[in-house]
Every structure is written in C-alpha cells, then in structure tokens.
Design a protein around this motif. Structure first.
Motif, PDB file in Angstrom:
ATOM      1  N   ARG A   1       0.822  -1.225   0.000  1.00 48.65           N
ATOM      2  CA  ARG A   1       0.000   0.000   0.000  1.00 48.65           C
ATOM      3  C   ARG A   1       0.853   1.271   0.000  1.00 48.65           C
ATOM      4  NH1 ARG A   1      -2.925  -4.565  -0.313  1.00 48.65           N
ATOM      5  NH2 ARG A   1      -5.143  -4.183  -0.136  1.00 48.65           N
ATOM      6  N   THR A   2       1.977   1.248   0.680  1.00 48.80           N
ATOM      7  CA  THR A   2       2.832   2.442   0.693  1.00 48.80           C
ATOM      8  C   THR A   2       3.304   2.749  -0.719  1.00 48.80           C
ATOM      9  OG1 THR A   2       3.550   2.005   2.950  1.00 48.80           O
ATOM     10  CG2 THR A   2       5.005   3.389   1.612  1.00 48.80           C
ATOM     11  N   MET A   3       3.830   1.733  -1.408  1.00 47.58           N
ATOM     12  CA  MET A   3       4.323   1.936  -2.772  1.00 47.58           C
ATOM     13  C   MET A   3       3.174   2.319  -3.716  1.00 47.58           C
ATOM     14  SD  MET A   3       7.594   1.642  -2.959  1.00 47.58           S
ATOM     15  CE  MET A   3       9.110   0.714  -2.721  1.00 47.58           C
ATOM     16  N   ALA A   4       2.027   1.641  -3.582  1.00 43.28           N
ATOM     17  CA  ALA A   4       0.897   1.915  -4.475  1.00 43.28           C
ATOM     18  C   ALA A   4       0.405   3.346  -4.284  1.00 43.28           C
ATOM     19  CB  ALA A   4      -0.228   0.926  -4.213  1.00 43.28           C
ATOM     20  N   SER A   5       0.326   3.754  -3.041  1.00 39.50           N
ATOM     21  CA  SER A   5      -0.163   5.099  -2.751  1.00 39.50           C
ATOM     22  C   SER A   5       0.841   6.146  -3.257  1.00 39.50           C
ATOM     23  CB  SER A   5      -0.364   5.196  -1.240  1.00 39.50           C
ATOM     24  OG  SER A   5      -0.901   6.406  -0.907  1.00 39.50           O
ATOM     25  N   ALA A   6       2.120   5.849  -3.097  1.00 35.78           N
ATOM     26  CA  ALA A   6       3.157   6.763  -3.620  1.00 35.78           C
ATOM     27  C   ALA A   6       3.073   6.851  -5.135  1.00 35.78           C
ATOM     28  CB  ALA A   6       4.540   6.271  -3.186  1.00 35.78           C
ATOM     29  N   ALA A   7       2.834   5.698  -5.785  1.00 34.40           N
ATOM     30  CA  ALA A   7       2.740   5.686  -7.253  1.00 34.40           C
ATOM     31  C   ALA A   7       1.551   6.526  -7.720  1.00 34.40           C
ATOM     32  CB  ALA A   7       2.590   4.243  -7.744  1.00 34.40           C
ATOM     33  N   ARG A   8       0.427   6.417  -6.995  1.00 40.27           N
ATOM     34  CA  ARG A   8      -0.757   7.207  -7.377  1.00 40.27           C
ATOM     35  C   ARG A   8      -0.495   8.700  -7.168  1.00 40.27           C
ATOM     36  NH1 ARG A   8      -3.608   2.784  -5.284  1.00 40.27           N
ATOM     37  NH2 ARG A   8      -3.604   3.756  -3.233  1.00 40.27           N
ATOM     38  N   ALA A   9       0.207   9.037  -6.103  1.00 35.32           N
ATOM     39  CA  ALA A   9       0.534  10.455  -5.856  1.00 35.32           C
ATOM     40  C   ALA A   9       1.409  10.992  -6.987  1.00 35.32           C
ATOM     41  CB  ALA A   9       1.238  10.602  -4.511  1.00 35.32           C
ATOM     42  N   LEU A  10       2.354  10.156  -7.443  1.00 39.85           N
ATOM     43  CA  LEU A  10       3.251  10.587  -8.526  1.00 39.85           C
ATOM     44  C   LEU A  10       2.483  10.745  -9.832  1.00 39.85           C
ATOM     45  CD1 LEU A  10       6.272   8.280  -7.643  1.00 39.85           C
ATOM     46  CD2 LEU A  10       6.341  10.785  -7.647  1.00 39.85           C
ATOM     47  N   SER A  11       1.630   9.745 -10.153  1.00 39.36           N
ATOM     48  CA  SER A  11       0.924   9.855 -11.435  1.00 39.36           C
ATOM     49  C   SER A  11      -0.099  10.992 -11.387  1.00 39.36           C
ATOM     50  CB  SER A  11       0.293   8.528 -11.852  1.00 39.36           C
ATOM     51  OG  SER A  11      -0.718   8.196 -10.955  1.00 39.36           O
TER      52      SER A  11
ATOM     53  N   CYS B   1       9.660   0.349  -8.669  1.00 42.60           N
ATOM     54  CA  CYS B   1       9.815   0.201  -7.213  1.00 42.60           C
ATOM     55  C   CYS B   1      10.973  -0.725  -6.893  1.00 42.60           C
ATOM     56  CB  CYS B   1       8.576  -0.438  -6.611  1.00 42.60           C
ATOM     57  SG  CYS B   1       7.250   0.706  -6.447  1.00 42.60           S
ATOM     58  N   VAL B   2      11.784  -0.318  -5.942  1.00 44.15           N
ATOM     59  CA  VAL B   2      12.882  -1.163  -5.473  1.00 44.15           C
ATOM     60  C   VAL B   2      12.810  -1.217  -3.953  1.00 44.15           C
ATOM     61  CG1 VAL B   2      15.374  -1.516  -5.443  1.00 44.15           C
ATOM     62  CG2 VAL B   2      14.321  -0.403  -7.403  1.00 44.15           C
TER      63      VAL B   2
ATOM     64  N   ASP C   1      -2.376  -9.512  -1.754  1.00 46.49           N
ATOM     65  CA  ASP C   1      -2.500  -8.981  -3.118  1.00 46.49           C
ATOM     66  C   ASP C   1      -1.506  -7.851  -3.412  1.00 46.49           C
ATOM     67  OD1 ASP C   1      -3.474  -7.187  -1.334  1.00 46.49           O
ATOM     68  OD2 ASP C   1      -5.417  -6.904  -2.264  1.00 46.49           O
ATOM     69  N   ALA C   2      -0.407  -7.784  -2.666  1.00 44.49           N
ATOM     70  CA  ALA C   2       0.508  -6.638  -2.775  1.00 44.49           C
ATOM     71  C   ALA C   2       0.939  -6.352  -4.220  1.00 44.49           C
ATOM     72  CB  ALA C   2       1.736  -6.874  -1.896  1.00 44.49           C
ATOM     73  N   ARG C   3       1.338  -7.410  -4.932  1.00 42.05           N
ATOM     74  CA  ARG C   3       1.856  -7.181  -6.283  1.00 42.05           C
ATOM     75  C   ARG C   3       0.790  -6.634  -7.217  1.00 42.05           C
ATOM     76  NH1 ARG C   3       5.901 -12.245  -7.199  1.00 42.05           N
ATOM     77  NH2 ARG C   3       5.524 -12.578  -5.006  1.00 42.05           N
ATOM     78  N   SER C   4      -0.416  -7.213  -7.159  1.00 41.55           N
ATOM     79  CA  SER C   4      -1.448  -6.743  -8.085  1.00 41.55           C
ATOM     80  C   SER C   4      -1.878  -5.316  -7.742  1.00 41.55           C
ATOM     81  CB  SER C   4      -2.640  -7.700  -8.117  1.00 41.55           C
ATOM     82  OG  SER C   4      -3.103  -7.919  -6.819  1.00 41.55           O
ATOM     83  N   ILE C   5      -1.925  -4.990  -6.457  1.00 43.12           N
ATOM     84  CA  ILE C   5      -2.265  -3.612  -6.041  1.00 43.12           C
ATOM     85  C   ILE C   5      -1.225  -2.636  -6.602  1.00 43.12           C
ATOM     86  CG2 ILE C   5      -2.253  -2.101  -3.990  1.00 43.12           C
ATOM     87  CD1 ILE C   5      -4.729  -3.602  -3.850  1.00 43.12           C
ATOM     88  N   MET C   6       0.039  -3.042  -6.532  1.00 44.51           N
ATOM     89  CA  MET C   6       1.116  -2.154  -6.990  1.00 44.51           C
ATOM     90  C   MET C   6       1.035  -1.950  -8.502  1.00 44.51           C
ATOM     91  SD  MET C   6       4.188  -3.539  -4.555  1.00 44.51           S
ATOM     92  CE  MET C   6       5.471  -2.473  -5.192  1.00 44.51           C
TER      93      MET C   6
ATOM     94  N   ALA D   1      -1.622  -2.307 -10.352  1.00 43.57           N
ATOM     95  CA  ALA D   1      -2.848  -1.545 -10.650  1.00 43.57           C
ATOM     96  C   ALA D   1      -2.633  -0.048 -10.406  1.00 43.57           C
ATOM     97  CB  ALA D   1      -4.001  -2.065  -9.804  1.00 43.57           C
ATOM     98  N   ALA D   2      -1.694   0.286  -9.523  1.00 45.48           N
ATOM     99  CA  ALA D   2      -1.414   1.700  -9.243  1.00 45.48           C
ATOM    100  C   ALA D   2      -0.464   2.303 -10.285  1.00 45.48           C
ATOM    101  CB  ALA D   2      -0.817   1.836  -7.849  1.00 45.48           C
ATOM    102  N   GLY D   3      -0.078   1.511 -11.290  1.00 48.88           N
ATOM    103  CA  GLY D   3       0.736   2.053 -12.382  1.00 48.88           C
ATOM    104  C   GLY D   3       2.225   1.796 -12.258  1.00 48.88           C
ATOM    105  N   ILE D   4       2.621   0.952 -11.290  1.00 49.79           N
ATOM    106  CA  ILE D   4       4.058   0.653 -11.129  1.00 49.79           C
ATOM    107  C   ILE D   4       4.469  -0.303 -12.245  1.00 49.79           C
ATOM    108  CG2 ILE D   4       5.716  -0.535  -9.621  1.00 49.79           C
ATOM    109  CD1 ILE D   4       3.869   0.612  -7.272  1.00 49.79           C
ATOM    110  N   VAL D   5       5.512   0.065 -12.995  1.00 52.42           N
ATOM    111  CA  VAL D   5       5.850  -0.723 -14.182  1.00 52.42           C
ATOM    112  C   VAL D   5       6.846  -1.848 -13.904  1.00 52.42           C
ATOM    113  CG1 VAL D   5       5.259   0.960 -15.945  1.00 52.42           C
ATOM    114  CG2 VAL D   5       7.506   1.086 -14.853  1.00 52.42           C
TER     115      VAL D   5
END
Ligand code: R5P
Length: 300
Positions: A225-235, A244-245, A254-259, A261-265
């Motif tokens: 969720r931290t990475m996904a939320s950061a990705a949404r803030a960036l986009s 993400c590293v 579901d961490a990977r699918s959430i990430m 879905a948030a646009g992390i490539v």
C-alpha cells in the motif's frame, strides 16, 4: 569447518553461501511437519565441534520460530562449537514501540528468544527506526549487511536518468544513501498511515525532478500500500510511471497486483526473501559478514 543448514525455502541461499565461504559445506537436515502443525527437526549431518549456521530468512516468522529453536538446541547437543543464525530478513523490527495501549513491543521478546538460542546473528538492513542499533534488543553479536551498494549498482545500470524517491520520511535514510552512491538526485514523499492496508502519500511542494523516471526505494514492501499510494501520488502529479525497489519483498496477499494496478511498471528487490523479484544478490556481502563472525574468538 563450517556447516550451513537451510530452513525450507532457504536452500539456494545456503548453497550459495557455502560456495563463497572458505571450508564450508551444506549439512543435511529434515523438517517434518505433523498433521497437527507440530514440527520434528532432524539433523542428519553432525556438526562435530564445527561452526553451525542456520540459514532462515524470517518473513512469516511465527511458524518458523519453534523449529529454528529446536534446530539450534539439537545442533548444540550434537557438538556444534557455535550456532549462528543468518536471517536475511529480520522479523518484528517494525514493532518497536507500544503504538496503542496494551500492545506488545514484539521486537523485544523476539530478540530475547533469538539471543537465547543463537550465538550470533547476521541480517540485512533491519528496520531500525526507534532503536539506534540491534544492540538495543539483541544481546548476542550481530552484523548488519547494507543493501544500499547493491541497489545503487543495479540502479546505475538500469535507470541512469532516474530520480530516487522515498515514499515516506522514514525511508530518507536509505534513499539518500542509495541516490548518493548511484549519482542520482532524490526526493522524499510524505506518508500518513491510516491502517494496516490504508496509507495516504503526498508529494512535497516542488522537488525539481519532474521529467525523471521516479524509482521508489523503501526498506520493506509488505501490503504494497505504501508503494501503491506513492505511485498514485506521482501519477496524479503528472510524473512518469514509477519503478519500485525494496530491500525486502514480503509481498503479502495482493501486494503485487495492487502495486501494478497503481501504475508501477517494474518491481525489484534483493534476494533477502526467496522470490522471482529478488534480482539484487546479497550473498557476497552476507558471506563477508559471516566470515567476520566466524573469525571472532568465542572465548573473548
Ligand atoms: C515502514 O515503516 C516501512 O519502511 C515500509 O514503508 C512499510 O513497512 C511498507 O509497508 P506496506 O507495504 O504494508 O505499505
């Protein structure tokens, strides 16, 4: 001689470490899980007055704790000179305070149990936030291997034009170090945690790196969720799709699918926890730290 024993799932790490350590071999052991959930540990290679090393990364720690205690006790019984623990991921370090009334400060008793059964501990970047060092809770010699150099080398090869981004203030310590080593700029976002699976991340006023590929770097990905939320803030701020590293990829549920879905490539981690995304190899650095522990005089 040194004998390395792998907890199930850690065989590749143990074999790689045995190849890199002088006079080391992999020992045979059997971890039988009874239908009722109890475990019978059997050590098939006796450590006759040798150094024994148990390799067990401590993600999902609760079912591992009793079996590794049984293994440590048996290894000592069978004549091990010392019993060391290599836990590339060290559990419970985020529970370093009583955040709500009545909560256990789990890092403390967890460390006490490990310190009771093992002679030394080698780990990779434990989550040291409120504790200045592992000595605050561990009473045995410990070595910390840092992933910054490996992550920076990977970034320098794969993402030359990137900006390294920390998803929250706590990550600044890793992010600034990685960015400096990779020769890249960095920025840090602002995170508010609203629950286990609910975080809100926002961008600082102006970071000056609008066109760069953002590479989010954190110590742990757990719920994602931290990475996904950061990705949404960036986009949301019109930035390019992020990469993400992390040092430790726990990837619960579901961490990977959430990430994604948030646009992390792309997601990459070290191999502290076995998995397909663990592309940054930490075994050479771990082998160095283990060698240093083996050369400590136990009687001094
Ligand atoms: C926070 O304390 C850590 O550095 C990570 O940011 C956190 O553990 C990530 O958790 P999640 O993936 O569940 O958001």
């Amino acid at each position: 001689m040194t004998v390395l024993y792998a907890y199930p799932g850690n065989e590749a790490m143990a074999a790689s470490l045995a190849r890199q350590l002088p006079q080391a071999r992999v020992g045979e052991c059997d971890w039988h899980r009874f239908p009722d959930g109890e475990t019978r540990v059997r050590i098939d290679t006796s450590p006759d007055n040798e150094d024994a090393i148990l390799v067990c990364t401590l993600d999902h720690p609760d079912p591992k704790l009793a079996p590794i205690i049984f293994a440590a006790d048996t290894l000592r019984d069978l004549g091990a000179r010392r019993v060391g623990l290599v836990a590339p991921y060290l559990a419970y370090m985020r529970q370093d305070a009583r955040f709500n009334p009545g909560e256990a400060i789990s890092s403390r008793p967890f460390a006490a149990v490990i310190s009771r059964w093992f002679d030394w501990l080698v780990t990779i970047d434990p989550h040291l936030h409120r504790y200045a060092s592992l000595d605050a809770v561990y009473s045995i010699p410990t070595s910390i291997v840092h992933a910054a150099e490996g992550i920076a080398a990977w970034l320098a090869t794969e993402y030359r034009g990137a900006v390294v981004v920390g998803p929250d203030q706590e990550s600044e310590q890793w992010v600034s170090d990685v960015a400096k080593r990779a020769g890249l700029p960095f920025a840090v976002l602002v995170k508010e945690r609203l629950g286990d699976r609910n975080v809100r991340v926002s961008l600082p006023e102006e970071d000056g790196w609008r066109e760069h590929i953002p590479v989010l770097v954190d110590d742990i990905i757990s719920s994602g969720r931290t990475m996904a939320s950061a990705a949404r803030a960036l986009s949301g701020a019109g930035r390019p799709a992020p990469v993400c590293v992390a040092v430790h990829g726990l990837f619960s549920e579901d961490a990977r699918s959430i990430m994604h879905a948030a646009g992390i490539v792309r997601i990459a981690t070290t191999n502290s926890i076995p998995g397909p995304l663990g592309v940054i190899d930490m075994t050479p650095a771990l082998a160095n730290a283990i060698s240093a522990q083996l050369h400590e005089d136990p009687s001094s």
